[in-house]
Design an enzyme around this catalytic site. Structure first.
Site, short mmCIF file in Angstrom:
data_model
loop_
_atom_site.label_atom_id
_atom_site.label_comp_id
_atom_site.label_asym_id
_atom_site.label_seq_id
_atom_site.Cartn_x
_atom_site.Cartn_y
_atom_site.Cartn_z
N ASP A 258 0.88 -1.16 0.00
CA ASP A 258 0.00 0.00 0.00
C ASP A 258 0.92 1.21 0.00
O ASP A 258 2.12 1.12 0.27
CB ASP A 258 -0.95 0.00 1.21
CG ASP A 258 -2.17 0.90 0.95
OD1 ASP A 258 -2.07 1.79 0.07
OD2 ASP A 258 -3.21 0.74 1.61
C1 BGC Z 1 -5.13 3.19 0.05
C2 BGC Z 1 -5.19 2.21 -1.10
C3 BGC Z 1 -4.98 2.94 -2.40
C4 BGC Z 1 -3.66 3.68 -2.35
C5 BGC Z 1 -3.34 4.46 -3.61
C6 BGC Z 1 -3.91 4.07 0.00
O1 BGC Z 1 -4.02 5.12 0.90
O2 BGC Z 1 -5.17 2.48 1.27
O3 BGC Z 1 -6.44 1.56 -1.09
O4 BGC Z 1 -5.06 2.05 -3.46
O5 BGC Z 1 -3.71 4.61 -1.29
O6 BGC Z 1 -4.15 5.57 -3.74
#
Ligand code: BGC
Length: 714
Positions: A258
């Protein structure tokens, strides 16, 4: 002596034979060949991002950049390369699909396929390679700010919807990314919290959907989550990544972090993570960048730790058929995105996801007899596409409930709108002036519709924060009570992606529809359901407790944890598994939803055998539409194990079927149960166990309305 012609013919013949014998390079051979041509520096460059949502290309070997994008409801607006800001494109508005909670509440696996197809097409048009969806975490606590991005409290339901979504989306030539692996069930302290959960809870509740995504959906990527599990960050967690995901399940795709979920070079390098996204502190280097290269050069790490990561990234590229290909061609994309066909898919899903929770002969509304309609509440006019965190969408359009009603009935019905409540940072603030105005508008109307619930403001259904409680914000309880008093002919439409308390007025309201965020055709779908052109057929994918204090994460705890750790003492007793077994009456149970018609269940038959360790169990019954209008019913099959060495829930969902029936029509439903449907996970032997003996097979219309029962012996 052979003639010249003969020699030529022989040469041609042998070249044909040779060519036809030359077997085409296998995927693995292609990967290994490229891998052997890469320098260590090039390999390291491939295992982390170079902008917020891309990885670097290596043109000399035809290795392209990977283009990644959020999120579960459609392709997110184009992001600037080096910040969270918009790229300010004017051609990137897309289809805005219903939230995954809505998709799951259709309980329609064909619609999950339709969703995946339409979603995958949009991603291809936008030139994306990997879409950061589906969100598959379990709705453990009613307070999780991201419940609406996920699907259910039940792992079986999540699995069935996710597998079809993944297969269909990937069939369009993109990869999707099952997220957030694993146990990311709260937003509060998500970046630091350590989750402690038993092996049984892990295997029976939190992992099965990911397991199905890998084994059945053949998902090409998985995203490691922010939180820790048993003391190790999920993206640096050998047990979750190497042992279970790649080892036990045989996952061949890539694991990405993530955004900003990596914390340590050595651990990230060795635990099974393949791709680090988001640079340290938002700019500069990555843990799997220069520091990794330095560690290898200093002899602290073996250079081959990089190989498996690159191998998996190349494997995904082979599967996507993008090696050696030019950058995606996105010319003219504005016109190709959010087409009427894909909007129709969004509409079908929205319509089938609406859940009718209460109906004292007030629905469907007879708009012919309504001269004046009062429409009350901020959610009647609010667009939800632009909020919520990473799932944000720049929608081609979004029809609000009020617009949907105006479009459909504006010519014949006088629609008076009243705001009802103010959306503000203070969730507890009550605007008495707006309540008074709403009461006045309601009193002079023939019928009243209140559109309330939650929205994507921080502290509600929004990434990064959890809800403070389960109460409706902005004084909506007071508003609803006052409006019902002024005009009993009131229907409430609750738009919420996670459970809310409704106990203070539920007795008094005549009609209640419940939905999550419905996408670009929200207003069209709701107008259709309210008017009876669409018969509601959604059912709850999570329990609606009377109050937060009844929910298992609250009673058995913990949430949100203390001193950096949250102990999942609720264990396997998540959602209905707890309410059912402990006999706690919720406001509305898991799997519940009414229809404008009625259904009868008859002719129950369960045939089961367990020969040479192969379980064969076929459950069949007949459903009849006993009402006057056509409708769809979601029949649910639960398994109960009354005698077991380990405590088991009273019953668990193991099958379901959505059946479309004309008024008066009957159909036979058949549901097959496999071995896993009867097993529990035994932490002592680290195995799934089928304890021989009696099982009860239940079929019914919800978790608390079992209509058919039969005992079998396995
Ligand atoms: C989120 C993810 C997301 C990623 C990219 C993170 O803060 O938890 O679900 O895909 O950001 O935007």
């Amino acid at each position: 002596m052979k003639s010249k012609l003969t020699l030529i013919l022989m040469a041609v013949f042998s070249s044909i034979v040779l060519n036809s014998c030359k077997t085409p390079e296998s995927d693995d051979q292609k990967v290994e060949k490229l891998l052997s041509q890469l320098t260590l520096e090039e390999k390291v460059s491939l295992i982390h991002g170079n902008t917020y949502f891309t990885t670097p290309a290596i043109p000399r070997l035809g290795i392209p950049a990977l283009h990644l994008s959020d999120g579960p409801c459609g392709v997110r607006e184009e992001n600037a390369p080096d910040s969270w800001n918009s790229a300010n494109w004017t051609n990137d508005a897309t289809a805005y699909f219903p939230s995954l909670t809505s998709l799951a509440s259709t309980w329609n696996t064909d619609l999950a396929t339709d969703f995946g197809n339409a979603y995958g097409e949009e991603a291809v048009i936008r030139g994306k390679d990997i879409m950061l969806a589906p969100g598959m975490n379990i709705n453990r606590t009613p307070l999780n700010g991201r419940n609406w991005e996920y699907m259910s409290e039940d792992p079986f339901l999540v699995s069935r919807i996710a597998v079809n979504y993944i297969k269909a989306a990937q069939s369009k030539g993109i990869a999707v990314c099952a997220k957030h692996y694993a146990l990311n069930n709260q937003e509060q302290d998500r970046g630091t919290i350590n989750v402690e959960a038993s092996e049984r809870a892990l295997r029976e509740i939190y992992l099965p959907a990911f397991e199905a995504a890998v084994k059945e959906g053949e998902v090409l990527s998985v995203m490691g989550s922010y939180n820790k599990f048993r003391g190790k960050f999920a993206c640096q967690n050998t047990y979750l990544l190497r042992d279970i995901l790649k080892g036990e399940w045989g996952f061949r795709g890539l694991v990405m972090s993530d955004w900003g979920a990596v914390h340590n070079t050595m651990e990230a390098a060795t635990s099974g993570l393949d791709l680090e996204m988001f640079p340290i502190g938002g700019k500069g280097d990555y843990y799997l960048g220069q520091p990794l290269l330095d560690s290898i050069k200093a002899g602290k790490l073996n250079a081959n730790v990089v190989d498996d990561k690159v191998r998996r990234i190349l494997y995904v590229m082979v599967k996507l058929n993008i090696l050696g290909k030019p950058e995606p061609d996105t010319t003219g994309m504005a016109a190709k995105l959010g087409t009427p066909e894909r909007a129709m898919t969004a509409l079908k899903i929205a319509e089938e996801s609406v859940i009718l929770l209460k109906n004292n002969q007030v629905l469907p509304m007879n708009f012919k007899n309504i001269k004046t309609l009062a429409v009350i509440g901020d959610n009647a006019t609010r667009k939800h596409s632009r909020g919520g965190g990473s799932t944000i969408i720049k929608a081609k359009y979004e029809i609000t409930p009020l617009e949907g009603l105006q479009k459909r009935f504006g010519n014949s019905v006088k629609i008076n709108f009243a705001q009802g409540y103010t959306v503000s940072k203070n969730l507890k603030a009550i605007d008495q002036a707006l309540i008074a105005e709403a009461v006045k508008t309601a009193a002079s109307a023939d019928a009243v519709l209140i559109f309330g619930g939650l929205n994507h403001e921080p502290g509600l259904d929004c990434e990064g924060t959890d809800k403070p409680d389960m109460k409706l914000p902005y004084g909506q309880d007071e508003l609803i009570k006052a409006v019902i008093k002024a005009n009993p002919n009131t229907v409430v439409v609750m738009i919420a992606g996670s459970p809310v308390e409704m106990g203070s007025w539920i007795q008094d309201v005549k009609g209640l529809l419940y939905t999550s965020y419905l996408g670009m055709e929200t207003g069209t779908a709701l107008a259709g359901v309210l008017a009876g052109e669409v018969n509601p057929s959604g059912k709850l994918t999570y329990t609606l407790p009377v109050k937060l204090e009844d929910s298992p994460s609250f009673v058995l705890g913990e949430y949100p944890g203390a001193n950096g750790t949250v102990n999942y003492k609720d264990d396997i007793w998540v959602g209905y598994r707890y309410f059912d077994t402990k006999n706690i009456k919720p406001l509305f149970p898991f799997g519940f939803g009414l229809s404008y018609t009625t259904f009868a269940y008859t002719n129950y038959k369960v045939e089961a055998s367990n020969k040479a360790d192969v379980v064969n169990c076929v459950v069949s019954f007949e459903i009849t539409n006993t009402g006057k209008v056509d409708g769809k019913e979601i029949a649910q099959v639960y398994v109960s194990d009354p005698e077991s060495a380990l405590p088991r829930p009273l019953k668990e969902l193991k099958g379901f079927a959505k059946v479309s029936l004309k008024a008066g029509e009957s159909k036979t439903v058949q549901v097959s149960l496999d071995k896993r449907a009867f097993q529990y996970y035994d932490p002592a032997t680290k195995q799934w166990v089928l304890e021989p003996g009696k099982f009860e097979i239940f079929a019914g219309s919800s978790s608390d309305n079992i209509l058919l029962k039969q005992q079998i012996e396995l």
